[in-house]
Design a protein around this motif. Sequence first.
Motif, PDB file in Angstrom:
ATOM      1  N   LYS A  22      45.078  81.060   0.854  1.00 15.30           N
ATOM      2  CA  LYS A  22      45.689  79.730   0.805  1.00 15.30           C
ATOM      3  C   LYS A  22      46.263  79.354   2.167  1.00 15.30           C
ATOM      4  O   LYS A  22      46.730  80.209   2.916  1.00 15.30           O
ATOM      5  N   GLU A  24      48.707  76.152   4.063  1.00 10.73           N
ATOM      6  CA  GLU A  24      49.525  74.953   3.919  1.00 10.73           C
ATOM      7  C   GLU A  24      50.063  74.552   5.285  1.00 10.73           C
ATOM      8  O   GLU A  24      50.463  75.407   6.068  1.00 10.73           O
ATOM      9  N   HIS A  73      47.022  70.991   2.166  1.00 12.05           N
ATOM     10  CA  HIS A  73      46.546  72.298   1.721  1.00 12.05           C
ATOM     11  C   HIS A  73      45.032  72.419   1.876  1.00 12.05           C
ATOM     12  O   HIS A  73      44.295  71.473   1.585  1.00 12.05           O
TER      13      HIS A  73
END
Lengths: 116, 114
Positions: A22, A24, A73
């Motif tokens: 992930k 961000e 994101h």
Amino acid sequence: DTAVSQTPKYLVTQMGNDKSIKCEQNLGHDTMYWYKQDSKKFLKIMFSYNNKELIINETVPNRFSPKSPDKAHLNLHINSLELGDSAVYFCASSQDTSGRGGDTQYFGPGTRLTVL
Amino acid sequence: AQSVTQLGSHVSVSEGALVLLRCNYSSSVPPYLFWYVQYPNQGLQLLLKYTSAATLVKGINGFEAEFKKSETSFHLTKPSAHMSDAAEYFCAVSDAGGYNKLIFGAGTRLAVHP
């Protein structure tokens, strides 16, 4: 405050597994990228999204699938992991909205993926 | 197609000595050029960039680079090396209309010894 963050920092997994990384950014940028750095430190772009739209898709195996739920994101999902996928994966972001180039890219700290 | 060549995968200098890291590019259109630094186990940090303004570009930590179109070069220099400059340095190119895609050189590892 971290500008571009990635999780996890380290990822160790077996061949054949599926994993996600992930990313961000809190810079308010419109464009995000994924780069792969191999064991020789060579960096190569994989994907780029602008406002959730895919704009760069290099010759990457389709086992790699980026997803951008919103412009802050950008996640990377990898199916059926192979030994050759072992690398450091970097996320980056920039304010570039016109595609004209020249904007500074801000990089995350990287995710070191090891496939056993 | 664009490309970047960094001459010298390893450069070693003494503390206080001149740092010179070489970068040559290939681009069919006026390029944007970047130098990034990567410290061990960290991400990349921008040192400086050339975007068709002044040909001599000053960056952070005392580094500067000069764009020379005739030589297709963008070499990075620092007058006096510090121990903290030891890192991997990457030259990169992007062009207008390329969606800001960065093409990186292979990198140069700078070692600074006392």
